[in-house]
Each structure stands twice: as C-alpha cells, then as structure tokens.
Write a protein that holds these residues in place. Structure first.
Motif, short mmCIF file in Angstrom:
data_model
loop_
_atom_site.label_atom_id
_atom_site.label_comp_id
_atom_site.label_asym_id
_atom_site.label_seq_id
_atom_site.Cartn_x
_atom_site.Cartn_y
_atom_site.Cartn_z
N TYR A 1 50.26 51.17 36.43
CA TYR A 1 51.47 50.44 36.78
C TYR A 1 51.02 49.08 37.29
O TYR A 1 50.08 49.01 38.09
N ALA A 2 51.62 48.03 36.79
CA ALA A 2 51.19 46.69 37.21
C ALA A 2 52.40 45.79 37.38
O ALA A 2 53.38 45.89 36.64
N LEU A 3 52.33 44.92 38.38
CA LEU A 3 53.38 43.94 38.65
C LEU A 3 52.73 42.57 38.67
O LEU A 3 51.82 42.33 39.47
N LYS B 1 49.15 42.71 40.86
CA LYS B 1 48.67 43.94 41.50
C LYS B 1 48.79 45.05 40.48
O LYS B 1 49.73 45.06 39.66
N GLY B 2 47.87 45.99 40.52
CA GLY B 2 47.93 47.10 39.57
C GLY B 2 47.28 48.34 40.13
O GLY B 2 46.55 48.28 41.12
N LEU B 3 47.58 49.46 39.48
CA LEU B 3 47.04 50.73 39.97
C LEU B 3 45.57 50.93 39.61
O LEU B 3 44.90 51.77 40.20
N GLY C 1 42.62 39.58 44.63
CA GLY C 1 43.70 39.54 45.62
C GLY C 1 44.23 38.13 45.84
O GLY C 1 44.93 37.87 46.81
N GLN C 2 43.88 37.22 44.96
CA GLN C 2 44.34 35.83 45.08
C GLN C 2 44.93 35.38 43.74
O GLN C 2 44.67 35.98 42.71
N MET D 1 59.64 35.11 44.65
CA MET D 1 59.04 36.33 44.11
C MET D 1 57.85 36.67 45.00
O MET D 1 56.86 35.97 45.01
N TYR E 1 49.54 35.88 39.54
CA TYR E 1 49.22 36.76 40.67
C TYR E 1 49.59 38.18 40.25
O TYR E 1 50.64 38.38 39.63
N GLU F 1 56.78 43.59 34.70
CA GLU F 1 56.43 44.96 35.09
C GLU F 1 55.83 45.67 33.90
O GLU F 1 56.36 45.59 32.79
N THR G 1 47.09 34.13 49.24
CA THR G 1 47.57 35.33 49.91
C THR G 1 47.43 35.14 51.42
O THR G 1 46.38 34.69 51.88
N TYR H 1 51.87 37.45 49.11
CA TYR H 1 51.75 36.27 48.26
C TYR H 1 53.14 35.97 47.74
O TYR H 1 53.91 36.90 47.45
N THR I 1 53.17 38.30 38.55
CA THR I 1 54.02 37.12 38.72
C THR I 1 53.37 35.93 38.03
O THR I 1 52.18 35.66 38.26
N PHE J 1 51.23 48.74 46.81
CA PHE J 1 51.59 47.35 46.57
C PHE J 1 53.03 47.29 46.10
O PHE J 1 53.59 48.28 45.62
N THR K 1 56.44 44.37 44.83
CA THR K 1 56.99 43.03 44.63
C THR K 1 58.46 43.04 45.04
O THR K 1 59.11 44.10 45.07
#
Lengths: 348, 328
Positions: A211-213, A199-201, A325-326, B209, A197, A227, B321, B192, A215, B219, B221
C-alpha cells in the motif's frame, strides 16, 4: 499486413493477443512462452502458433515473417527481450513499466534508436475512455484551472509467474508496477513533476500486502495524491480532479455498468462477483491499434518511450522518498532524451 | 444548568445552541458577540439575552460556555472563562498557535474547569463504529490510513489569517488528525505537507496534502483542501480508509444521505444520519453534570491536532519533513 509476435502468455499477453486477433490489417503470427501449455492454450484460442521460447519463435517464423514483437513479460525481463527484439530488427511494444531502473530504460530507448526500430510502451491508461474524456474536459476548461487531484488504483496482491511481484527488486511493488499508470496519466494532464513525497508498506510489513500513498507537486503548482493498493479485494481505479470552477470524478467501484453475480458454486470461491466495463473496442485494442498506425505511417505515438521513462522516474522518486523520509526533487534537465529522432514508416 | 455561548462567528454556534436547547435541565443563559447585529439576531432567535461584552455573560453565574469565536479569540475567551470558574467547550482549532493552546490548557487546569475541544467527528456514529471495529481487532494491526476532510472555502474571517491563523490547513487538518490519533491510539511523529493557494481569489492556503508518520510506524495522508465548488452536491466530506494486516475499513462519515435533484438547486445531498453536533453538546453537558475530572475530548487532544497543522505549515515553508519534537 503487420505481423505481430507476442512474447508472454500471462494476463497482458492474453489481453494483447485478443486485441491483435480481431484487428484489421494485423496478423497475430504467434505466441511464445516458456510455459509451453500457456502458450499453446492461448495460441489455440486465437488460431495462431505457439512457441516455447523467443528464439524458437523467431527461428520458426523467420525474420521475414515478423514485423513487431510485443513483450508481455515481467518487468525484470523487459530489457533482455527488448534488446533481442531490436537485434532482430523488429519494432518493439513493451509492457509498462518500461524497466525497473532509469538506466535500463534509457539504455533500451537508446538501443532501439541505434538499431533503427521503434519502441512503444504500454501505458494503456491513456486509452481508457474515462481517462481520455476527463482530460478532454480539463483541456476545454470545464473545471477552470486544475488544483488538487486524487487518483489511485489497486486491488488484491497480484500473483504472477514465479511470484515475481513479491520480489521488490524485480517489481518495485505497487508503486512502480501499478501507480506508474497514474503517474503517466497525471504527467500527461498536468505536465512535469517537481517533487515527490511518498510512504509505503514495503519494508514495514512482511506479508503479501502493499500500500503506498504518494504526493506529487507539479511545476504548475498542482498537487496530486496517488493511492496504490495491493491490500484490498477486487480491482478498482479512481480519480478526482478539483479545479477553480468545478470537480470531475470517477470511481470504477461505483460507476459500474454491469455486474455479474453467480449463485453457482465454483471449485474456488462461491458467489463470485465480476464487474465489467464493456466497450466495442477495449482500451488495449485502442492502444495497440494506435501503435500499429504509428508503425504504419511513422507518426509519433500518444505516449512515447520517453514518457514511459519519465513516469518511471516519478515512481523511482517515490521509492526513494519512502526510504529517505524526505521529498525527492525530479531534476528538470531530464528532457535530453525527448524528441531527438524521427522514424520513417517501414510498412509503406 | 446554565450555559452561555460566546460569539456566533463560527457557524457551528447555531447547531450547538440548538442542541443545548434540546437537553432537559439546560438553560441557555445568553449569547455574547462583538457583532451586535449578529448577537442580537441569534439571541432573539433562541429566546435568550444578548450581551455585547462576554465578561458580562461570564458574570451571570453560568456553569459552562461554548466558545465559537474566531480562532484567534479562543484564547482570550477561554482564559476569561477559566478565571470566572466556567467550564469551556472550545471550537476547533483550539487556537492559532501552540503557545496559546498550552496557556489555555494550563489556565483551565489551574482553575479546575473542564476544557473540551469541539471535535464533532468523534461523535459521528460511523466513525465510532470504525473505532469499535479497530478496538475489537477486526483489522489486526493498523498499517496505514488515508483521510480526507474537504470542503468549500467558507470565506469571511476564515480567510483572514489574523483571525483564523491560516486557511484550509488549520481549518481542516484538525478533525481527521484527531480521528486518526483516536483510532490508531498513537501520536503523530512527523509531518510533510504540500500546501498551496490554487483556487480562491483571495490569497489564503486553500489546498493542502499532508503525510504523517505515527510513533507506532503507521503512515497516513490527509487532504484538507477547500476543493469543493459551489455546485458540488454537498459542503464537503470526512473520509477515512484504514489498512490493517487483516482487513480494511472504508469510512465515509457523511454518506448517510439522500441524493436530491431539484430544478431550483440542482443536485444536492441531504444527510439523514445522527447529529454529531448534538452528541458533542450532550457529552459536554454530561461531563459538567457528572463532575468529570476531564472532558472526554480534552484541550490536549485539541493541542495535538493543532500541532499537526502547525507542523504542516512549517513543512511546506521549509520543503522538508518536520518532526513534532521540533515544535516544542
């Protein structure tokens, strides 16, 4: 004597050339770069020959004068030059990420196998002693069973040839270019990833920032958070492994053995701060010396091209999760490419 | 002003009560606890009356009450206080589920008493400074955030879901979710979460997490795991990395510390920063004495943070999500 030709005189080309130049049993026979001044500058430093192109290098040195071609080019050029090198019948070392797409990566692996040359991918993190030591402690059971992992790296926005990092379709941003190091390392330590999963800029912000996070959930149940930043100042990397009986952590920002701060004003920035982690043998040297020994004795490397493909698949899953987004599942039957071959040492 | 404390089940009761006694004009009216031994012990320690029944404490004509009971009992205690016309400071998480939290908010509103959610991190000087920098525009536009609130598994009722409502996710999501809302000025849109039972012997979610998307496109975490082992030099942490269009802020709310190495207890951190618990209590008292219409950190704030944890559990169960809208 293994004769190595380095393609690309950028940051990685410089790191690799400096390793080969002092490696026993290895001869750096040349450096090729279409930016001729870059090639000649680097070649002069290590008393080797400079070439303005791959073709001229091969022609001038002759097929008999090269054993290994090391490709230190931007990601979108990897496939073309791996194919050229394999066509020349030379073993290939390719910088990470192996490619921008899984299809290209699989093609490159297949192509090299068909041509009977070996393909190594520079996932150098597996040769950084702090990361190696952490894995050894983990494997010894020092912290019990691993549970929650945090890792990451980054710094400022990278400026490369033709600003290629800014072209997302070429570089894949921080996720594919930088975090892939952590993805490979984590997979090495904790096995296969089940789902991703992220998310990123990318697509949210137009300026030169990324920037990305991410999981990762491993099949073992381990949860990892990664990160990646091209939004900070100064490179750093870090990890923390929390297990049932303890924690291992490392942060290059705080665990810094030497820092040089100049009071002299340079043309660019005053007061530059330069942290270093001096080692008798740099991680790049360790990595390349390992690849050289694999070429010499035909043994399997610590990190295979198939591992590089798997790390890429994690990065691509992260990018796909950012768009959808999933969570994205990594399918379990991707192992088809793994371990179906063996090589004879050609140098013996 | 007379203030009572309902239950010492949550260890924050100790520092909150200590903070109460330092405020001029505040009288500790008594401690109620269903655990007679615990209640009597702390009543004696703080020189006040022990009440086996919290209703008796609420009948003493008190102005406010601190509810530091087990999460699942917050509702009962808050509703009783509201009925008695007593202002409430309720420990986080506000409740174990959204419906109860809403009922608590409505009851306090209907009775005209304050309902403040105890989020001490809001009173941490370092966090306040970060909020100030953001409000001053130092970061430009906030783009992303990365938070941690890790700690040791507290054991006891915290790992009994009937009393706690869950493990690390409900315990440690709410602090930083609240801070992220406060600093970004935006509500969470979706969540999520990867949740796991990976460390403790007893079955409870001890690893979490979360990934959140906010209404304004930010966004974030949040690592809410109970991943600190007993020899780790401190109980845990609150950290927040904020990425803005013009800069970054790295917050480590507990880094005002000494590194202490003793033969007896090995390596430990000793904090020397301002006490956020004391500031939290002072704020509750001043909201009562000033006749404020609302607490500075409200029941709604508590509900929003709780909803993030609820969404995280649902996301983990369903592997997708979850939007906050779905929870209504």
């Amino acid at each position: 004597m293994i004769r190595v030709l380095v393609i690309g005189a950028g940051t990685m080309g410089r790191a690799h050339a400096s390793a080969y130049a002092v490696m026993p049993g290895v001869k750096l026979v040349g450096i090729a770069d279409i930016q001729a001044d870059k090639a000649s500058g680097l070649a002069a430093k290590w008393s080797t020959r400079a070439f303005p192109s791959f073709e001229e290098a091969v022609q001038e040195l002759g097929l008999a004068g090269i054993d290994v071609i090391d490709i230190c080019l931007p990601t979108p050029l990897h496939k073309e030059y791996v194919v050229k090198s394999a066509d020349a019948g030379k073993h290939v070392i390719c910088e990470k990420p192996i490619a921008r797409s899984a299809e290209d990566a699989a093609f490159m692996i297949r192509y090299c196998r068909e041509k009977g040359v070996r393909l190594f991918v520079g996932h150098v993190l597996r040769f950084f002693p702090e990361y190696v030591k952490a894995k050894a402690l983990l494997d010894q059971g020092s912290i019990g069973k691993p549970a929650v992992i945090r890792a990451g790296r980054g710094g400022g926005y990278p400026i490369g040839w033709n600003d290629w990092y800014s072209d997302f379709s070429a570089s894949g941003g921080v996720t594919l270019d930088a975090m892939i190091h952590d993805f490979d390392y984590l997979r090495w330590c904790f096995g296969e990833v089940e789902r991703v999963y992220a998310k990123g800029l990318h697509g949210r912000h137009q300026a030169q920032l990324d920037y990305a996070l991410v999981t990762l959930r491993f099949r073992s149940g381990v949860i990892a958070h990664v990160e990646g930043t091209w939004a900070h100042e100064g490179f750093s990397m870090h990890f923390e492994i929390a297990g049932t009986k303890g924690v291992i952590d490392y942060d290059s920002r705080t665990d810094t053995p030497i820092v040089y701060k100049s009071r002299r004003r340079s043309e660019t920035v005053p007061g530059v701060i330069v942290p270093e982690s001096p080692l008798a043998q740099s991680p790049y040297y360790r990595e390349l010396a390992h690849f050289m020994s694999c070429i010499q004795d035909g043994s399997d490397p610590l990190v295979t091209a198939e591992d590089a493909l798997e790390a890429l698949r994690i990065a691509l899953a992260a990018l796909s999760s950012m768009s959808s987004g999933q969570p994205v599942l990594i399918d379990a039957d991707s192992g088809a490419l793994v371990g179906a071959h063996s090589y004879r040492g050609v140098m013996s | 002003m007379k203030i009572g404390v309902i239950s010492f089940a949550h260890m924050h009761a100790f520092s909150y009560t200590k903070a109460l006694l330092q405020i001029d004009g505040v009288e500790l009216a008594g401690i109620a606890d269903t655990d007679a031994e615990r209640g009597a012990k702390y009543a004696e320690y703080f020189g006040t009356t022990y009440y086996p029944d919290y209703r008796e404490l609420l009948a003493q004509g008190i102005d406010g009450v601190i509810v530091t009971s087990e999460n699942a009992r917050h509702k009962e205690h808050t509703l009783a206080a509201a009925k008695a016309g007593v202002h409430v400071l309720c420990e986080k998480p506000l409740s174990t589920n959204i419906a109860d939290a809403q009922e608590m908010i409505e009851a306090c509103k209907a009775s005209g008493v304050l309902l403040q959610t105890a989020f001490p991190v809001r009173y941490n000087s370092t966090v306040i400074r970060a909020k100030q920098l953001v409000d001053d525009g130092a970061l430009g536009r906030i783009l992303a955030m990365k938070g941690t609130n890790r700690g040791r598994n507290p054991g006891g009722w915290f790992i009994d879901p009937a009393l706690s409502g869950g493990g690390a996710v409900i315990d440690h999501t709410v602090h930083v979710a609240d801070i992220m809302r406060w600093i970004s000025g935006a509500e969470v849109k979706d969540v999520y979460a990867e949740v796991g039972h990976l460390i403790s012997e007893k079955p409870i979610d001890d690893c979490g997490m979360l990934t959140m998307e906010f209404e304004n496109g930010v966004f974030a975490t949040l690592d809410c795991s109970w991943s600190r082992n007993k020899e780790y030099p401190t109980w845990g942490d609150v950290t927040l990395e904020i990425i803005g269009s013009q800069g970054t802020i790295s917050v480590n709310a507990t880094s005002q510390k000494l590194h202490v190495y003793t033969d007896e207890s090995g390596y430990r951190h000793h904090a020397w920063g301002d006490s956020m618990d004391a500031e939290l209590i002072r704020d509750f008292i001043s909201a009562i004495s000033s006749g404020a219409a609302e607490a500075s950190v409200t029941g709604e704030d508590g509900l929003h943070a709780l909803a993030v944890a609820v969404a995280a559990y649902r996301s983990s169960e369903q592997g997708r999500t979850v939007t906050m809208q779905e929870l209504d």
